[in-house]
Design an enzyme around this catalytic site. Sequence first.
Site, PDB file in Angstrom:
ATOM      1  N   HIS A 129      24.396 -22.545   6.358  1.00  0.00           N
ATOM      2  CA  HIS A 129      23.782 -21.784   5.264  1.00  0.00           C
ATOM      3  C   HIS A 129      24.734 -21.611   4.062  1.00  0.00           C
ATOM      4  O   HIS A 129      24.488 -22.129   2.978  1.00  0.00           O
ATOM      5  CB  HIS A 129      23.381 -20.393   5.764  1.00  0.00           C
ATOM      6  CG  HIS A 129      22.372 -20.394   6.876  1.00  0.00           C
ATOM      7  ND1 HIS A 129      21.124 -20.966   6.773  1.00  0.00           N
ATOM      8  CD2 HIS A 129      22.425 -19.858   8.119  1.00  0.00           C
ATOM      9  CE1 HIS A 129      20.459 -20.796   7.896  1.00  0.00           C
ATOM     10  NE2 HIS A 129      21.225 -20.127   8.732  1.00  0.00           N
TER      11      HIS A 129
HETATM   12  O1  RIB Z   1      20.408 -16.203   6.606  1.00  0.00           O
HETATM   13  C1  RIB Z   1      21.720 -16.693   6.542  1.00  0.00           C
HETATM   14  C2  RIB Z   1      22.598 -15.793   5.723  1.00  0.00           C
HETATM   15  O2  RIB Z   1      22.691 -14.515   6.345  1.00  0.00           O
HETATM   16  C3  RIB Z   1      24.050 -16.306   5.637  1.00  0.00           C
HETATM   17  O3  RIB Z   1      24.605 -15.886   4.424  1.00  0.00           O
HETATM   18  C4  RIB Z   1      24.723 -15.613   6.784  1.00  0.00           C
HETATM   19  O4  RIB Z   1      26.131 -15.452   6.581  1.00  0.00           O
HETATM   20  C5  RIB Z   1      24.044 -14.270   6.735  1.00  0.00           C
HETATM   21  O5  RIB Z   1      24.694 -13.491   5.747  1.00  0.00           O
END
Ligand code: RIB
Length: 306
Positions: A239
């Site tokens: 992500h």
């Molecule tokens: O949904 C993924 C996000 O949520 C990423 O930034 C992870 O680190 C959490 O913060």
Amino acid sequence: MTHKIIIDTDPGIDDAMAIFYAALHPEIDIVGMTGVFGNVTADIATRNAIVLAERCKQTIPVAKGANTPLVMAPNGVSDYVHGVEGFGTMAAQPITGKPLDEPAHEFICRMINENPGEITLCPIGPLTNIARALQHDPSIAAKTKAVFIMGGGLDLGNVTDFAEANIWNDPHAADIVFAANWPITMVGLDVTTQVQCTPADFERLAKSTPVLGGFLNEAVQFYFDFYASHYGERGCHMHDPSAIIAITDPQYFTIETHALEVIVDGARIGQTTRSADPSRPKHKVPMGVDAEGVKQRFLSMIETGF
Ligand code: RIB
Ligand code: CA
């Protein structure tokens, strides 16, 4: 071209991956980091940002930000995903530095006002600090070079079927951010869930770069355990690194433009939607990605480290 970036972060295992990538990239200058609640508390996020900067042997100003959402009660930290201290089963890591006395939202506004047109904001946690910066000084929207957000998802969620964690953790803040007239690229689950790494990938990094790759490989095991229990296999979605790579390598992404709105209550709270509101600016939303290209870009950048 050098990208002067401020990373707003809740480290967090994939945050660590993103921060190491940015720190190693020759065209990125991390001019600041700001801690926010989300994966962990704001205190832990802020100290973990210092841990990561020091692990990279870089001197980066770090300011502490919000520990609760703008309006609603906190959902609670996702320590079941990232671990109590934010890096899996790793104990709290020692630091030598300390955060600025300046709160995160004031630091963000000061840096943008001192460097008009030059700062790229990279929020990779809930958007509370970013919304508070806009409330503190609305003029920053016109002076910000770009905003690359890891968050949202037009056609899927992860904490619910509809909402992505960063938006779900502060939907009111996110809606303020998307309503503002500044150049946002929302790097959401539509593309980040396609970029996946495996245990073998991080074992490779641990061998090639024992300090940084070794840190990530140790931290990521807990993340793999969560993915195995939640999705049935030991792997992880990249992500946060994908949001930083979207800055340096836009060629890997296929972009749509949409005005964006966030649902702030009810069963779909935290959902990012295509908005029909003509007063809202259109933002860039990557909806396609060369997943293998992004993955290899990440791995090869970490391998330039130590
Ligand atoms: O949904 C993924 C996000 O949520 C990423 O930034 C992870 O680190 C959490 O913060
Ligand atoms: Ca994050």
